[in-house]
Design an enzyme around this catalytic site. Structure first.
Site, PDB file in Angstrom:
ATOM      1  N   GLY A  55      40.551  25.259  41.544  1.00 22.28           N
ATOM      2  CA  GLY A  55      39.615  24.144  41.372  1.00 22.28           C
ATOM      3  C   GLY A  55      39.828  23.330  40.102  1.00 22.28           C
ATOM      4  O   GLY A  55      39.587  22.125  40.091  1.00 22.28           O
TER       5      GLY A  55
ATOM      6  N   SER B  20      40.303  28.064  53.054  1.00 21.41           N
ATOM      7  CA  SER B  20      39.119  27.621  52.313  1.00 21.41           C
ATOM      8  C   SER B  20      39.469  26.746  51.108  1.00 21.41           C
ATOM      9  O   SER B  20      38.607  26.088  50.543  1.00 21.41           O
ATOM     10  CB  SER B  20      38.321  28.841  51.833  1.00 21.41           C
ATOM     11  OG  SER B  20      39.121  29.612  50.947  1.00 21.41           O
ATOM     12  N   ASN B  21      40.746  26.734  50.694  1.00 21.28           N
ATOM     13  CA  ASN B  21      41.149  25.896  49.553  1.00 21.28           C
ATOM     14  C   ASN B  21      41.343  24.432  49.953  1.00 21.28           C
ATOM     15  O   ASN B  21      41.326  23.552  49.096  1.00 21.28           O
ATOM     16  CB  ASN B  21      42.493  26.369  48.959  1.00 21.28           C
ATOM     17  CG  ASN B  21      42.477  27.807  48.487  1.00 21.28           C
ATOM     18  OD1 ASN B  21      43.440  28.527  48.684  1.00 21.28           O
ATOM     19  ND2 ASN B  21      41.383  28.228  47.880  1.00 21.28           N
ATOM     20  N   LEU B  22      41.558  24.176  51.245  1.00 22.07           N
ATOM     21  CA  LEU B  22      42.031  22.849  51.639  1.00 22.07           C
ATOM     22  C   LEU B  22      41.012  21.755  51.345  1.00 22.07           C
ATOM     23  O   LEU B  22      41.376  20.636  50.997  1.00 22.07           O
ATOM     24  CB  LEU B  22      42.409  22.822  53.130  1.00 22.07           C
ATOM     25  CG  LEU B  22      43.527  23.786  53.548  1.00 22.07           C
ATOM     26  CD1 LEU B  22      43.915  23.534  54.996  1.00 22.07           C
ATOM     27  CD2 LEU B  22      44.752  23.672  52.661  1.00 22.07           C
TER      28      LEU B  22
ATOM     29  N   ARG C 195      38.666  21.441  48.896  1.00 20.91           N
ATOM     30  CA  ARG C 195      38.460  21.050  47.494  1.00 20.91           C
ATOM     31  C   ARG C 195      39.759  20.842  46.743  1.00 20.91           C
ATOM     32  O   ARG C 195      39.851  20.016  45.854  1.00 20.91           O
ATOM     33  CB  ARG C 195      37.611  22.103  46.770  1.00 20.91           C
ATOM     34  CG  ARG C 195      36.126  21.968  47.028  1.00 20.91           C
ATOM     35  CD  ARG C 195      35.328  22.826  46.081  1.00 20.91           C
ATOM     36  NE  ARG C 195      35.498  24.250  46.326  1.00 20.91           N
ATOM     37  CZ  ARG C 195      36.157  25.069  45.534  1.00 20.91           C
ATOM     38  NH1 ARG C 195      36.707  24.628  44.438  1.00 20.91           N
ATOM     39  NH2 ARG C 195      36.249  26.355  45.835  1.00 20.91           N
TER      40      ARG C 195
ATOM     41  N   LYS D  52      50.415  29.232  45.953  1.00 24.00           N
ATOM     42  CA  LYS D  52      49.855  27.951  45.493  1.00 24.00           C
ATOM     43  C   LYS D  52      50.817  27.213  44.571  1.00 24.00           C
ATOM     44  O   LYS D  52      50.951  25.990  44.650  1.00 24.00           O
ATOM     45  CB  LYS D  52      48.539  28.195  44.742  1.00 24.00           C
ATOM     46  CG  LYS D  52      47.373  28.464  45.648  1.00 24.00           C
ATOM     47  CD  LYS D  52      46.108  28.648  44.821  1.00 24.00           C
ATOM     48  CE  LYS D  52      44.901  28.725  45.741  1.00 24.00           C
ATOM     49  NZ  LYS D  52      43.656  28.943  44.987  1.00 24.00           N
TER      50      LYS D  52
ATOM     51  N   ASP E 225      39.724  31.413  36.800  1.00 22.07           N
ATOM     52  CA  ASP E 225      38.302  31.649  37.052  1.00 22.07           C
ATOM     53  C   ASP E 225      37.944  33.080  36.665  1.00 22.07           C
ATOM     54  O   ASP E 225      36.926  33.599  37.074  1.00 22.07           O
ATOM     55  CB  ASP E 225      37.936  31.354  38.514  1.00 22.07           C
ATOM     56  CG  ASP E 225      38.728  32.199  39.485  1.00 22.07           C
ATOM     57  OD1 ASP E 225      39.540  33.041  39.040  1.00 22.07           O
ATOM     58  OD2 ASP E 225      38.546  32.018  40.705  1.00 22.07           O
TER      59      ASP E 225
ATOM     60  N   CYS F 163      37.532  29.744  18.321  1.00 20.11           N
ATOM     61  CA  CYS F 163      38.194  30.217  19.526  1.00 20.11           C
ATOM     62  C   CYS F 163      37.134  30.717  20.518  1.00 20.11           C
ATOM     63  O   CYS F 163      35.933  30.661  20.244  1.00 20.11           O
ATOM     64  CB  CYS F 163      39.215  31.298  19.187  1.00 20.11           C
ATOM     65  SG  CYS F 163      38.513  32.941  18.917  1.00 20.11           S
TER      66      CYS F 163
ATOM     67  N   CYS G  94      28.369  34.758  38.715  1.00 17.81           N
ATOM     68  CA  CYS G  94      29.063  33.471  38.580  1.00 17.81           C
ATOM     69  C   CYS G  94      29.878  33.170  39.823  1.00 17.81           C
ATOM     70  O   CYS G  94      29.905  32.048  40.317  1.00 17.81           O
ATOM     71  CB  CYS G  94      30.010  33.487  37.383  1.00 17.81           C
ATOM     72  SG  CYS G  94      29.151  33.526  35.811  1.00 17.81           S
TER      73      CYS G  94
HETATM   74 ZN   LIG Z   1      37.677  33.114  16.779  1.00 14.25          ZN
END
Ligand SMILES: [Zn+2]
Length: 235
Positions: free
Chosen positions: A13, A41-43, A45, A58, A102, A143, A160
């Site tokens: 994504g 299912s990727n097609l 988005r 991919k 992800d 960071c 998530c």
């Molecule tokens: Zn740091």
């Protein structure tokens, strides 16, 4: 020598819109890393993939798409997961890294490897209608561990995943990541170093930029750098 070798980790994504934006912006040397094949299912988005790509890695489908449209781009596909065994070598061969994964584990691995290699990178993350991006200049700006300290617990990661990601939000974040990569290759100042951009597609105030300071005690050393600068004579 031009610092234009860009590594994109993740061809989903975030990685797909980042790749497209980089090609349009004139990127010349791209390396793509992702272990997964294209799925049905990727097609919807991840718009560069076609029916005929289902089952193909991919990175290979993306590289084919790229060279058909942007023949001047030199693209190197690696159909592997970034892990402890290859991260230092892959990151070390590039001037800038786009975190389009992800997986929190992968995000922390990219962070830690880039800190050691002194390679700047841009973090990207999307959960539901909210996306975030932040550029890290190792040893200079905050960071990922300065901000989050440790990877989230497995149940948080799971929630998530269930929230899913919304295509236009990922598209916007991926494009912003590409813009930061192009700034690196043109030796321009980053827009998102030391700052987190949050894009919320659900509310009225959509884009928010928050300054983030390095965390004292973080192993990345950015906090010491900031301290040294503030102690320097004449400042
Ligand atoms: Zn740091």
């Amino acid at each position: 020598m031009a610092k234009d070798r860009i590594l994109i980790v993740g061809m989903g994504g975030l990685g797909v819109p980042a790749l497209w934006a980089l090609a349009r912006a004139g990127a010349r040397r791209l390396t793509l890393v992702d272990p997964d094949p294209v799925e049905l299912s990727n097609l919807a988005r991840q718009v560069i993939y076609r029916d005929r790509d289902i089952g193909t890695p991919k990175v290979e489908a993306a590289a084919r798409w790229l060279v058909e449209r942007f023949p001047d781009v030199k693209v190197e596909p690696h159909s592997v997961a970034l892990d402890e065994s290859n991260a230092a070598r892959l990151v070390g061969a590039h001037d800038f890294v786009i975190d389009a994964t992800d997986s929190p584990v992968a995000k922390f691995l990219i962070n830690d490897t880039c800190i050691v290699a002194r390679t700047p990178f841009v973090y990207g993350g999307v959960v539901g209608m909210t996306g975030q991006a932040m550029t890290v200049i190792p040893g200079e700006t905050a960071c990922i561990r300065c901000v989050f300290e440790t990877p989230p617990a497995e149940d948080e990661i799971q929630s998530c995943r269930e929230a899913g990601i919304v295509g236009p939000v990922a598209g916007a974040i991926g494009e912003m990541q590409a813009t930061e990569a192009m700034r690196a290759s043109r030796a321009q100042t980053f827009s998102l170093s030391g700052k987190i951009l949050t894009y919320d597609a659900s509310g009225p105030s959509r884009v928010r930029i928050t300054a983030v300071s390095p965390r004292p005690g973080c192993g990345c050393g950015a906090s010491k750098q900031e301290h040294r600068e503030s102690q320097a004579p004449g400042r």
